[in-house]
Design a protein around this motif. Sequence first.
Motif, PDB file in Angstrom:
ATOM      1  N   VAL C  12       0.838  -1.207   0.000  1.00 41.25           N
ATOM      2  CA  VAL C  12       0.000   0.000   0.000  1.00 41.25           C
ATOM      3  C   VAL C  12       0.877   1.262   0.000  1.00 41.25           C
ATOM      4  O   VAL C  12       0.660   2.193  -0.776  1.00 41.25           O
ATOM      5  N   VAL C  13       1.885   1.269   0.883  1.00 44.45           N
ATOM      6  CA  VAL C  13       2.783   2.433   0.965  1.00 44.45           C
ATOM      7  C   VAL C  13       3.517   2.619  -0.356  1.00 44.45           C
ATOM      8  O   VAL C  13       3.671   3.747  -0.844  1.00 44.45           O
ATOM      9  N   GLU C  14       3.947   1.516  -0.944  1.00 49.41           N
ATOM     10  CA  GLU C  14       4.700   1.582  -2.200  1.00 49.41           C
ATOM     11  C   GLU C  14       3.849   2.179  -3.320  1.00 49.41           C
ATOM     12  O   GLU C  14       4.309   3.048  -4.074  1.00 49.41           O
ATOM     13  N   ALA C  30       0.897   6.779   5.997  1.00 41.91           N
ATOM     14  CA  ALA C  30       0.807   5.887   7.159  1.00 41.91           C
ATOM     15  C   ALA C  30      -0.229   4.804   6.907  1.00 41.91           C
ATOM     16  O   ALA C  30      -1.288   5.071   6.341  1.00 41.91           O
ATOM     17  N   VAL C  31       0.075   3.591   7.336  1.00 42.59           N
ATOM     18  CA  VAL C  31      -0.900   2.500   7.296  1.00 42.59           C
ATOM     19  C   VAL C  31      -1.056   1.955   8.705  1.00 42.59           C
ATOM     20  O   VAL C  31      -0.059   1.640   9.371  1.00 42.59           O
ATOM     21  N   VAL C  32      -2.300   1.872   9.155  1.00 43.51           N
ATOM     22  CA  VAL C  32      -2.595   1.319  10.485  1.00 43.51           C
ATOM     23  C   VAL C  32      -3.425   0.047  10.340  1.00 43.51           C
ATOM     24  O   VAL C  32      -4.025  -0.206   9.288  1.00 43.51           O
ATOM     25  N   ASP C  33      -3.460  -0.743  11.409  1.00 46.76           N
ATOM     26  CA  ASP C  33      -4.239  -1.981  11.374  1.00 46.76           C
ATOM     27  C   ASP C  33      -5.693  -1.719  11.779  1.00 46.76           C
ATOM     28  O   ASP C  33      -6.096  -0.561  11.940  1.00 46.76           O
ATOM     29  N   GLY C  35      -7.106  -1.947  14.455  1.00 46.99           N
ATOM     30  CA  GLY C  35      -7.239  -1.315  15.770  1.00 46.99           C
ATOM     31  C   GLY C  35      -6.719   0.117  15.761  1.00 46.99           C
ATOM     32  O   GLY C  35      -6.705   0.772  16.802  1.00 46.99           O
ATOM     33  N   GLY C  36      -6.261   0.569  14.585  1.00 44.64           N
ATOM     34  CA  GLY C  36      -5.754   1.933  14.465  1.00 44.64           C
ATOM     35  C   GLY C  36      -4.281   2.085  14.829  1.00 44.64           C
ATOM     36  O   GLY C  36      -3.769   3.195  14.934  1.00 44.64           O
ATOM     37  N   HIS C  37      -3.593   0.960  15.020  1.00 37.81           N
ATOM     38  CA  HIS C  37      -2.188   0.988  15.432  1.00 37.81           C
ATOM     39  C   HIS C  37      -1.260   0.916  14.217  1.00 37.81           C
ATOM     40  O   HIS C  37      -1.461   0.107  13.322  1.00 37.81           O
ATOM     41  N   LEU C  38      -0.227   1.735  14.218  1.00 42.92           N
ATOM     42  CA  LEU C  38       0.667   1.885  13.062  1.00 42.92           C
ATOM     43  C   LEU C  38       1.323   0.563  12.645  1.00 42.92           C
ATOM     44  O   LEU C  38       1.820  -0.188  13.480  1.00 42.92           O
ATOM     45  N   VAL C  39       1.323   0.312  11.360  1.00 46.40           N
ATOM     46  CA  VAL C  39       2.001  -0.861  10.794  1.00 46.40           C
ATOM     47  C   VAL C  39       3.169  -0.428   9.918  1.00 46.40           C
ATOM     48  O   VAL C  39       4.256  -0.997   9.989  1.00 46.40           O
ATOM     49  N   ALA C 110      -6.274   0.952   7.607  1.00 51.47           N
ATOM     50  CA  ALA C 110      -6.577   2.230   6.967  1.00 51.47           C
ATOM     51  C   ALA C 110      -5.280   2.886   6.541  1.00 51.47           C
ATOM     52  O   ALA C 110      -4.200   2.591   7.080  1.00 51.47           O
ATOM     53  N   ILE C 111      -5.403   3.760   5.548  1.00 55.30           N
ATOM     54  CA  ILE C 111      -4.264   4.538   5.089  1.00 55.30           C
ATOM     55  C   ILE C 111      -4.546   6.007   5.362  1.00 55.30           C
ATOM     56  O   ILE C 111      -5.691   6.468   5.265  1.00 55.30           O
ATOM     57  N   GLY C 112      -3.489   6.745   5.736  1.00 59.06           N
ATOM     58  CA  GLY C 112      -3.580   8.184   5.895  1.00 59.06           C
ATOM     59  C   GLY C 112      -2.468   8.841   5.102  1.00 59.06           C
ATOM     60  O   GLY C 112      -1.311   8.408   5.190  1.00 59.06           O
TER      61      GLY C 112
END
Lengths: 134, 134, 134, 134
Positions: C12-14, C30-33, C35-39, C110-112
């Motif tokens: 996703v980041v790529e 940023a990509v989170v899981d 639960g909203g926690h950063l991956v 989710a992605i931000g």
Amino acid sequence: MTAITLSAAAKVVEAATAKATEIGQPMNIAVVDDGGHLVAFARMDGAIKASIDISTKKARTSILMNAPTAALMPLVQPGAELYGLEQLSGGLVIFGGGMLLTEGDVVIGAIGVSAGSVEQDISVAEAGVAALGS
Amino acid sequence: MTAITLSAAAKVVEAATAKATEIGQPMNIAVVDDGGHLVAFARMDGAIKASIDISTKKARTSILMNAPTAALMPLVQPGAELYGLEQLSGGLVIFGGGMLLTEGDVVIGAIGVSAGSVEQDISVAEAGVAALGS
Amino acid sequence: MTAITLSAAAKVVEAATAKATEIGQPMNIAVVDDGGHLVAFARMDGAIKASIDISTKKARTSILMNAPTAALMPLVQPGAELYGLEQLSGGLVIFGGGMLLTEGDVVIGAIGVSAGSVEQDISVAEAGVAALGS
Amino acid sequence: MTAITLSAAAKVVEAATAKATEIGQPMNIAVVDDGGHLVAFARMDGAIKASIDISTKKARTSILMNAPTAALMPLVQPGAELYGLEQLSGGLVIFGGGMLLTEGDVVIGAIGVSAGSVEQDISVAEAGVAALGS
């Protein structure tokens, strides 16, 4: 007068900076007024960034506790009377380098110095304190 | 060099202070490095204490947004694109008085000025910015 | 599976980074899981630092609200139903650039995206979302 | 150059991830720039979520203290010189896993690794540091 002027604070910072240069240890130097609010600050080239907060909090702690920060260390050890004190009042610093600035017996502010050993921090803070009397 | 030196920061604070004196408005003046960390600070006698935090955050905001803080105001109004921006990144200041300090086209720090009207804050910040070029 | 893997997050980041490069706007991604926690996170060279927090909070906001951040903007205006929402839950971002990542109809993260205009942020986030399906 | 590029940060994260895989311990790996601001982050599948904050703060602590986090542990013990340090400067991490990233003798960033034992965290951080030199 009960609050240090910028002119006096600058004199304190200048004297502390000169001492730090003399001992070869770049420092963060903060001067706060009698309410603990910042008046003057300088981070010397090469001084660690963590000490921006630490120097400012040392000066503020001296005002809030009406004492040099070095006086707190024995009181906050495990088993001692004020164990846990450092996390109160928005964060207190309990090692040396924060000292009151007085005029006669009136507290007009405080200096906080951080980036070296505690001994170095105290000696630089003392140089700042001494500048006020001269 | 990409981070402003204390010597250069002191020159910026001095020029800003002179301008503030000239317009008769005591100010809080903060200079941060290219990472937003405080390098030098002065609160002139009579300047309001709330502006300690505001001036410092203005300088930090300029670094984090890579822009003068005055540029943000129209973007964060109700109905505008970045409504709500000011509460992010640890608190951003969205009114004028924060400006980048550059060397050539490299950002080496930022100045934040606060305590007067926004127009006054900006004029004092500009005096600080101008001092770097001389 | 309900939480995105690092492998999928990196994909996703790529894809988002490629889109940002294509439109010439360096971004924080940023990509989170679930639960909203950063991956996974990447700040492209030249992207503003304020957007580290903003991109991460956009992704987190999408998870917490179970919606794209762009959907919140009309709801939080003065006079609207959720006025003030942005300061709750540790800080929500109410402008576009945060989007859910799903597998079938299951939210896995989710992605931000932040640093450009809201339109640019959304287009880069969409590129990240699209990468998951391929 | 004084701030690490995303390309270099990605190389550091990749090498650290490879080492973590080799020792069979999923990790959180954060790389920050010379101002302590996040550049790249990866949470490996199965790594604990608490370490998102811990890895990031380890990297930031290394920048703020200009030292590996492991160096701080003896200094902050009860009775030692900097007892209480960990709660200052926004929260400092005082156990191993944060290390400076340098180019020649210039600090360009830092890596923070967290989720395993301290010994494991340090060995993975070291793998990240080594990647920059190659």
